[in-house]
Scaffold this motif. Structure first.
Motif, mmCIF file in Angstrom:
data_model
loop_
_atom_site.group_PDB
_atom_site.id
_atom_site.type_symbol
_atom_site.label_atom_id
_atom_site.label_comp_id
_atom_site.label_asym_id
_atom_site.label_seq_id
_atom_site.Cartn_x
_atom_site.Cartn_y
_atom_site.Cartn_z
ATOM 1 N N GLN A 209 11.303 -54.165 5.297
ATOM 2 C CA GLN A 209 12.642 -54.085 4.720
ATOM 3 C C GLN A 209 12.707 -53.060 3.586
ATOM 4 O O GLN A 209 11.709 -52.774 2.932
ATOM 5 C CB GLN A 209 13.054 -55.450 4.154
ATOM 6 N N LYS A 210 13.912 -52.533 3.361
ATOM 7 C CA LYS A 210 14.134 -51.676 2.209
ATOM 8 C C LYS A 210 14.355 -52.548 0.979
ATOM 9 O O LYS A 210 15.226 -53.412 0.964
ATOM 10 C CB LYS A 210 15.364 -50.787 2.427
ATOM 11 N N LYS A 211 13.548 -52.338 -0.036
ATOM 12 C CA LYS A 211 13.676 -53.114 -1.265
ATOM 13 C C LYS A 211 14.486 -52.380 -2.329
ATOM 14 O O LYS A 211 15.117 -53.004 -3.182
ATOM 15 C CB LYS A 211 12.281 -53.437 -1.818
ATOM 16 N N ALA A 212 14.452 -51.051 -2.299
ATOM 17 C CA ALA A 212 15.215 -50.250 -3.254
ATOM 18 C C ALA A 212 15.173 -48.803 -2.806
ATOM 19 O O ALA A 212 14.276 -48.392 -2.057
ATOM 20 C CB ALA A 212 14.644 -50.380 -4.665
ATOM 21 N N SER A 213 16.143 -48.012 -3.251
ATOM 22 C CA SER A 213 16.121 -46.580 -2.960
ATOM 23 C C SER A 213 16.849 -45.835 -4.066
ATOM 24 O O SER A 213 17.703 -46.384 -4.761
ATOM 25 C CB SER A 213 16.769 -46.287 -1.601
ATOM 26 N N GLY A 214 16.486 -44.576 -4.234
ATOM 27 C CA GLY A 214 17.075 -43.739 -5.262
ATOM 28 C C GLY A 214 16.110 -42.630 -5.632
ATOM 29 O O GLY A 214 15.024 -42.522 -5.055
ATOM 30 N N SER A 215 16.491 -41.807 -6.570
ATOM 31 C CA SER A 215 15.567 -40.778 -7.040
ATOM 32 C C SER A 215 14.451 -41.452 -7.828
ATOM 33 O O SER A 215 14.626 -42.591 -8.308
ATOM 34 C CB SER A 215 16.305 -39.779 -7.933
ATOM 35 N N PRO A 216 13.293 -40.807 -7.972
ATOM 36 C CA PRO A 216 12.232 -41.409 -8.788
ATOM 37 C C PRO A 216 12.724 -41.798 -10.178
ATOM 38 O O PRO A 216 12.404 -42.885 -10.674
ATOM 39 C CB PRO A 216 11.175 -40.305 -8.847
ATOM 40 N N LYS A 217 13.506 -40.939 -10.793
ATOM 41 C CA LYS A 217 14.025 -41.229 -12.137
ATOM 42 C C LYS A 217 14.919 -42.458 -12.132
ATOM 43 O O LYS A 217 14.814 -43.323 -13.012
ATOM 44 C CB LYS A 217 14.794 -40.020 -12.667
ATOM 45 N N GLU A 218 15.800 -42.555 -11.131
ATOM 46 C CA GLU A 218 16.711 -43.697 -11.044
ATOM 47 C C GLU A 218 15.940 -45.003 -10.856
ATOM 48 O O GLU A 218 16.264 -46.027 -11.490
ATOM 49 C CB GLU A 218 17.685 -43.501 -9.887
ATOM 50 N N LEU A 219 14.938 -44.985 -9.992
ATOM 51 C CA LEU A 219 14.173 -46.204 -9.721
ATOM 52 C C LEU A 219 13.403 -46.657 -10.964
ATOM 53 O O LEU A 219 13.308 -47.859 -11.237
ATOM 54 C CB LEU A 219 13.218 -45.971 -8.554
ATOM 55 N N ILE A 220 12.868 -45.713 -11.698
ATOM 56 C CA ILE A 220 12.142 -46.048 -12.931
ATOM 57 C C ILE A 220 13.095 -46.639 -13.956
ATOM 58 O O ILE A 220 12.813 -47.678 -14.574
ATOM 59 C CB ILE A 220 11.425 -44.801 -13.489
ATOM 60 N N GLU A 221 14.239 -45.988 -14.133
ATOM 61 C CA GLU A 221 15.196 -46.448 -15.141
ATOM 62 C C GLU A 221 15.781 -47.817 -14.794
ATOM 63 O O GLU A 221 15.906 -48.691 -15.666
ATOM 64 C CB GLU A 221 16.315 -45.417 -15.294
ATOM 65 N N LYS A 222 16.132 -48.025 -13.528
ATOM 66 C CA LYS A 222 16.731 -49.296 -13.122
ATOM 67 C C LYS A 222 15.755 -50.461 -13.236
ATOM 68 O O LYS A 222 16.153 -51.596 -13.516
ATOM 69 C CB LYS A 222 17.258 -49.192 -11.690
ATOM 70 N N SER A 223 14.474 -50.177 -13.005
ATOM 71 C CA SER A 223 13.473 -51.246 -13.052
ATOM 72 C C SER A 223 12.995 -51.527 -14.468
ATOM 73 O O SER A 223 12.417 -52.584 -14.737
ATOM 74 C CB SER A 223 12.269 -50.872 -12.189
ATOM 75 N N GLY A 224 13.235 -50.574 -15.380
ATOM 76 C CA GLY A 224 12.721 -50.718 -16.737
ATOM 77 C C GLY A 224 11.227 -50.509 -16.824
ATOM 78 O O GLY A 224 10.601 -50.852 -17.841
ATOM 79 N N ALA A 225 10.651 -49.941 -15.772
ATOM 80 C CA ALA A 225 9.200 -49.717 -15.738
ATOM 81 C C ALA A 225 8.851 -48.370 -16.372
ATOM 82 O O ALA A 225 9.695 -47.473 -16.460
ATOM 83 C CB ALA A 225 8.705 -49.740 -14.291
ATOM 84 N N PRO A 226 7.609 -48.195 -16.809
ATOM 85 C CA PRO A 226 7.211 -46.939 -17.461
ATOM 86 C C PRO A 226 6.964 -45.798 -16.474
ATOM 87 O O PRO A 226 6.965 -44.639 -16.869
ATOM 88 C CB PRO A 226 5.920 -47.310 -18.191
ATOM 89 N N ASN A 227 6.737 -46.123 -15.190
ATOM 90 C CA ASN A 227 6.461 -45.077 -14.205
ATOM 91 C C ASN A 227 6.830 -45.590 -12.813
ATOM 92 O O ASN A 227 7.198 -46.756 -12.632
ATOM 93 C CB ASN A 227 4.996 -44.640 -14.261
ATOM 94 N N LEU A 228 6.716 -44.727 -11.816
ATOM 95 C CA LEU A 228 7.148 -45.081 -10.464
ATOM 96 C C LEU A 228 6.260 -46.146 -9.833
ATOM 97 O O LEU A 228 6.735 -47.003 -9.093
ATOM 98 C CB LEU A 228 7.166 -43.817 -9.587
ATOM 99 N N GLU A 229 4.981 -46.109 -10.119
ATOM 100 C CA GLU A 229 4.073 -47.129 -9.564
ATOM 101 C C GLU A 229 4.449 -48.514 -10.043
ATOM 102 O O GLU A 229 4.524 -49.462 -9.250
ATOM 103 C CB GLU A 229 2.634 -46.797 -9.950
ATOM 104 N N GLU A 230 4.716 -48.655 -11.343
ATOM 105 C CA GLU A 230 5.117 -49.952 -11.887
ATOM 106 C C GLU A 230 6.485 -50.356 -11.365
ATOM 107 O O GLU A 230 6.749 -51.547 -11.139
ATOM 108 C CB GLU A 230 5.107 -49.905 -13.415
ATOM 109 N N ALA A 231 7.359 -49.382 -11.165
ATOM 110 C CA ALA A 231 8.675 -49.676 -10.602
ATOM 111 C C ALA A 231 8.536 -50.229 -9.194
ATOM 112 O O ALA A 231 9.194 -51.220 -8.817
ATOM 113 C CB ALA A 231 9.531 -48.423 -10.592
ATOM 114 N N PHE A 232 7.658 -49.637 -8.390
ATOM 115 C CA PHE A 232 7.407 -50.114 -7.030
ATOM 116 C C PHE A 232 6.931 -51.561 -7.037
ATOM 117 O O PHE A 232 7.430 -52.398 -6.277
ATOM 118 C CB PHE A 232 6.386 -49.207 -6.346
ATOM 119 N N VAL A 233 5.971 -51.865 -7.895
ATOM 120 C CA VAL A 233 5.418 -53.221 -7.968
ATOM 121 C C VAL A 233 6.531 -54.216 -8.314
ATOM 122 O O VAL A 233 6.606 -55.306 -7.744
ATOM 123 C CB VAL A 233 4.272 -53.286 -9.005
#
Length: 237
Positions: A209-233
């Motif tokens: 399933q798709k859990k989220a989508s967007g630019s790397p910057k958008e995904l990081i900002e929306k998740s409140g994570a410090p980087n894309l790896e943490e945003a993915f988790v």
């Protein structure tokens, strides 16, 4: 442009892809990110017309992949995770063979070969057999085969796997050159630094399933994570 609408695919009791939808645009690199078994490869093979989804539809530059498979494939270039070169063929012979498979012939084929050699800077290996090529040289030939017919969409399954840092940089430059020409690129990748550096859009996947989508910057900002790896988790946990 590539439009995936509500596709699902099951292998017996295993649901590899579940109601997946996303869009990949021309001139952009869209990357599928997920753990092994998340459905990335099934999705890419379905887009390529190698697998028929149980439900949903895929449109590639307006062509319905399931109903207009041949026309859709003419718009598509595939760069596999295993290059699969023929060691006795030269670089030009690879390009000529795959160009003919896509219906190119005569002066059109010759021009396509010369343009491909120039774009990928392969003039020095044009007449060499691919046996004994370095990984970077093999990558160039495989990429050249994928877009010899000037496809509008290019699909790459973990293209940086096995490449050293210099060849990753080389591949990145080539992919950016292709997007500058308006080609839509869809790929899968495990390495977050490469995903963040290469991608205009990222699709996080888990359990098909798709859990989220967007630019790397958008995904990081929306998740409140410090980087894309943490945003993915955060998104897939």
């Amino acid at each position: 442009m590539l439009e995936i609408k509500n596709i699902s695919k099951a292998y017996g009791a295993v649901k590899a892809v579940r109601d997946l939808s996303f869009t990949a645009h021309e001139g952009n690199i869209t990357t599928l990110v997920g753990a092994n078994g998340s459905g990335k490869t099934t999705t890419l093979r379905t887009i390529a017309g190698l697998i028929v989804p149980d439900q949903g539809s895929i449109h590639l530059n307006g062509f319905h992949v399931q109903k207009e498979t041949i026309k859709a494939r003419q718009q598509l270039g595939i760069f596999p995770d295993i290059f699969g070169l023929y060691p006795r063929l030269t670089t030009i012979e690879h390009l000529e063979y795959f160009g003919k498979l896509h219906g190119l012939k005569g002066d059109t084929l010759k021009t396509a070969i010369q343009n491909t050699l120039k774009i990928l800077k392969m003039e020095d290996i044009a007449d060499r057999r691919t046996k004994g090529f370095s990984q970077g040289q093999r990558m160039k030939v495989a990429l050249g085969r994928a877009f010899i017919h000037s496809p509008k969409v290019l699909v790459l399954d973990e293209p940086t796997r096995g490449l050293d840092i210099f060849n990753v940089r080389l591949l990145r430059d080539h992919l950016r050159d292709l997007t500058d020409q308006g080609i839509c690129i869809l790929m899968s990748c495990h390495v977050m630094a490469e995903v963040e550096d290469l991608s205009d859009k990222v699709v996080f996947m888990a359990d098909g399933q798709k859990k989220a989508s967007g630019s790397p910057k958008e995904l990081i900002e929306k998740s409140g994570a410090p980087n894309l790896e943490e945003a993915f988790v955060k998104y897939v946990s």
